[in-house]
Design a protein around this motif. Structure first.
Motif, PDB file in Angstrom:
ATOM      1  N   ASP A  30      93.964  19.056 146.121  1.00 53.26           N
ATOM      2  CA  ASP A  30      94.559  19.569 147.357  1.00 53.26           C
ATOM      3  C   ASP A  30      93.550  19.656 148.510  1.00 53.26           C
ATOM      4  O   ASP A  30      93.953  19.745 149.676  1.00 53.26           O
ATOM      5  CB  ASP A  30      95.137  20.966 147.124  1.00 53.26           C
ATOM      6  CG  ASP A  30      96.504  20.938 146.452  1.00 53.26           C
ATOM      7  OD1 ASP A  30      97.156  19.876 146.465  1.00 53.26           O
ATOM      8  OD2 ASP A  30      96.912  21.991 145.933  1.00 53.26           O
TER       9      ASP A  30
ATOM     10  N   THR B  77      95.397  14.861 147.742  1.00 46.86           N
ATOM     11  CA  THR B  77      96.735  14.693 147.178  1.00 46.86           C
ATOM     12  C   THR B  77      97.846  14.857 148.209  1.00 46.86           C
ATOM     13  O   THR B  77      99.021  14.690 147.884  1.00 46.86           O
ATOM     14  CB  THR B  77      96.962  15.686 146.023  1.00 46.86           C
ATOM     15  OG1 THR B  77      96.509  16.980 146.438  1.00 46.86           O
ATOM     16  CG2 THR B  77      96.233  15.257 144.769  1.00 46.86           C
TER      17      THR B  77
ATOM     18  N   HIS C  30      93.358  24.428 144.179  1.00 46.32           N
ATOM     19  CA  HIS C  30      93.899  25.696 144.580  1.00 46.32           C
ATOM     20  C   HIS C  30      94.371  26.539 143.395  1.00 46.32           C
ATOM     21  O   HIS C  30      94.687  27.719 143.555  1.00 46.32           O
ATOM     22  CB  HIS C  30      95.010  25.331 145.593  1.00 46.32           C
ATOM     23  CG  HIS C  30      96.359  25.830 145.522  1.00 46.32           C
ATOM     24  ND1 HIS C  30      97.480  25.097 145.323  1.00 46.32           N
ATOM     25  CD2 HIS C  30      96.780  27.095 145.706  1.00 46.32           C
ATOM     26  CE1 HIS C  30      98.542  25.829 145.387  1.00 46.32           C
ATOM     27  NE2 HIS C  30      98.169  27.051 145.610  1.00 46.32           N
TER      28      HIS C  30
ATOM     29  N   PHE D  83     108.137  23.507 152.035  1.00 42.18           N
ATOM     30  CA  PHE D  83     107.171  23.181 150.991  1.00 42.18           C
ATOM     31  C   PHE D  83     106.896  24.452 150.187  1.00 42.18           C
ATOM     32  O   PHE D  83     106.670  25.529 150.756  1.00 42.18           O
ATOM     33  CB  PHE D  83     105.878  22.678 151.651  1.00 42.18           C
ATOM     34  CG  PHE D  83     104.827  22.205 150.700  1.00 42.18           C
ATOM     35  CD1 PHE D  83     104.886  20.947 150.131  1.00 42.18           C
ATOM     36  CD2 PHE D  83     103.758  23.019 150.383  1.00 42.18           C
ATOM     37  CE1 PHE D  83     103.907  20.499 149.265  1.00 42.18           C
ATOM     38  CE2 PHE D  83     102.766  22.584 149.513  1.00 42.18           C
ATOM     39  CZ  PHE D  83     102.849  21.321 148.953  1.00 42.18           C
TER      40      PHE D  83
ATOM     41  N   GLU E  98      99.678  21.423 139.426  1.00 43.33           N
ATOM     42  CA  GLU E  98     100.836  21.975 140.137  1.00 43.33           C
ATOM     43  C   GLU E  98     101.934  20.908 140.175  1.00 43.33           C
ATOM     44  O   GLU E  98     101.650  19.712 140.344  1.00 43.33           O
ATOM     45  CB  GLU E  98     100.448  22.415 141.552  1.00 43.33           C
ATOM     46  CG  GLU E  98     101.539  23.260 142.186  1.00 43.33           C
ATOM     47  CD  GLU E  98     101.073  24.052 143.404  1.00 43.33           C
ATOM     48  OE1 GLU E  98      99.943  23.836 143.873  1.00 43.33           O
ATOM     49  OE2 GLU E  98     101.858  24.900 143.869  1.00 43.33           O
TER      50      GLU E  98
HETATM   51 FE1  FEO Z   1      98.359  22.878 144.712  1.00 42.26          FE
HETATM   52 FE2  FEO Z   1      99.665  20.118 146.264  1.00 42.26          FE
HETATM   53  O1  FEO Z   1      99.488  21.404 144.912  1.00 42.26           O
END
Ligand code: FEO
Length: 503
Positions: free
Chosen positions: A218, A278, A199, A75, A133
């Motif tokens: 997130d 998410t 984030h 990831f 993101e």
């Molecule tokens: Fe900060 Fe799941 O993206």
């Protein structure tokens, strides 16, 4: 402000740090499950909702349309995800239809099947972008092509980042929102809540006062594919999911604990009955339990009084020393002890464990007249993730010139609230009888300090240093009597002239 956007001010500026106390009383709402409010809308599209594809009902008119996958090894090209990962997206079907975030490009096929199975022939009215993101925004362009009526609801920073990542013209379709703006969709009223640095800087969350759902981006997420499940109470979360939820939070968001505390303080002012992140499962029961975990992680409070022993060893001497400390702790009745080979354990697991444990014993060989490279990387990662308030004990090995303990301490001393339970133990190549006695002494000192006295000292020390400087650009706060002349904001990069003293 767009015509359909209202404004409400129920989000109170509750003081950061009050979250833990306030949330226990607030978050006792009953589970919604799949029970539907009697007056909730229904929709008779060409295709049925439930049981189609991977769609699940969150409530009777909020649908899970995300997808999981297990093909990706790393990831963010950093973190191993052997249990896979879920990219969550939710679809509200009210008088207006609203999609909350999209998905990673790896699962867009499943995602669009899910969306189509819920919407049928209905148009999509709004796409809410809580987080830009690409693991959540990669399908935005295609959503806008497939649903030309859809307007995009997002923050101004999100709009800027959208243009950086994608060739996606949202002019004429963008609705820029900020803290407290509202959007009525029929029965539901959505309120947008800014959550910068949880984030990324553009992040917002969306609260639905009809269902009590907080679409939390997130926050409250976890690694792990959902395997057809949706709710945290459908999986053995505490035994099988918690380590990955902790590893997800601490590695992805752990650096920004202050901002998570700010969001928790806001969360304590509203009636949240569903947490819809998410990634990972949706929370409808026992919300106080996961919020308490987040409160501890984001305040850098050890989750458990526990000892984590990490060793870096080439020929086994340092490994023996680490195991001798573990055995001595066990003989002394300390049960919560874990031992890790720094060369064999992914650093993201070590970071997660460091946030869990109150005490950390580090045993390193001396390597190239420095710290063993994997151990040095781990310590620098601890520093990068802002770990605070931990008690350490150090062991160094070196066949002719041991220096690892001093160099490890140089890094650890840069962490706020670092304490040492014992003096370092030094030995040459492999432990001898004298070393064995020293290691038992170190274990006894670690065992004696388990119990919270060290943390109490740390809190008292923190309370004595209360002067803060706030970045006027991004809101980052620096603690200290004076702001250094060459200081650079670690979030947005501006200099001291952009900081103001917090009165
Ligand atoms: Fe900060 Fe799941 O993206």
């Amino acid at each position: 402000m767009a015509a359909e956007i209202g404004r409400r001010s129920f989000i109170k500026a509750a003081a950061a740090g009050a979250a833990g106390a306030a949330m226990a009383g607030i978050l006792s709402g009953s589970a919604l499950g799949e029970e539907a409010p009697e007056d909730a809308p229904s929709f008779d599209g060409k295709k049925k909702f439930a049981g189609v594809g991977c769609v699940r009902n969150v409530t009777n008119d909020i649908y899970y349309v995300g997808a999981s996958e297990k093909r990706t090894e790393l990831f963010e090209n950093v973190y191993p995800i052997p249990r896979g990962v879920a990219y969550n997206s939710y679809l509200l079907v009210d008088d207006k239809t609203v999609l909350f975030d999209t998905v990673d490009r790896s699962v867009t096929g499943q995602f669009f099947e899910n969306v189509l199975s819920v919407l049928g022939d209905r148009p999509l009215d709004y796409l809410v972008v809580n987080h830009m993101e690409p693991d959540h925004s990669s399908a935005i362009t295609e959503v806008l092509v497939r649903y030309p009526e859809a307007k995009v609801v997002l923050t101004a920073p999100a709009a800027a980042i959208l243009n950086q990542f994608f060739s996606c013209d949202i002019s004429g379709r963008a609705i820029i929102v900020t803290e407290g703006d509202t959007l009525n969709t029929g029965l539901h009223t959505l309120t947008f809540v800014l959550a910068p640095m949880v984030h990324w800087p553009e992040v917002m969350m969306t609260y639905d006062d009809y269902s009590g759902a907080l679409f939390s981006a997130d926050a409250f997420g976890s690694f792990g594919a959902l395997n057809g499940n949706l709710f945290a109470d459908e999986v053995p979360f505490e035994t099988e999911w918690l380590p990955d939820a902790r590893r997800y939070y601490t590695n992805i968001v752990g650096k920004y604990g202050k901002y998570v505390q700010d969001v928790l303080a806001k969360a304590a002012t509203v009636d949240i009955r569903l947490l819809c992140p998410t990634h990972g499962p949706v929370w409808r029961n026992n919300l106080g339990w996961i919020l308490d975990k987040y409160d501890k992680w984001s305040s850098y409070t050890p989750e458990e009084q526990a000892v984590m022993i990490v060793y870096g060893s080439v020929y086994g001497g340092t490994e023996s020393a680490a195991n001798m400390v573990a055995a001595a702790l066990s003989r002394a009745g300390v049960a919560n002890v874990s031992v890790y080979d720094v060369s064999k354990t992914h650093v993201s697991e070590l970071i997660g464990e460091a946030f869990r444990c109150s005490h950390i014993v580090l045993a390193s060989i001396t390597y190239n007249n420095g710290i063993f490279t994997p151990m040095k990387n781990f310590l620098l990662d601890l520093e990068a993730h802002n770990l605070k308030n931990r008690t350490f004990a150090l062991i160094e090995n070196g066949s002719w010139s041991p220096v690892a303990a001093r160099l490890m301490a140089e890094i650890l001393d840069r962490l706020e609230g670092t304490r040492y339970a014992a003096d370092p133990v030094t030995f040459l190549s492999s432990p001898d009888n004298v070393t064995a006695i020293d290691l038992v002494g170190l274990a006894d000192a670690v065992g004696a300090s388990l119990g919270g006295t060290v943390l109490q000292e740390t809190e008292a020390e923190q309370a004595s240093s209360s002067v803060k400087w706030r970045c006027t650009v991004c809101g980052y706060e620096y603690e200290g009597e004076e702001l250094p002349a060459d200081y650079v904001c670690p979030i947005c990069g501006v200099g001291p002239d952009k900081f103001e003293k917090v009165e």
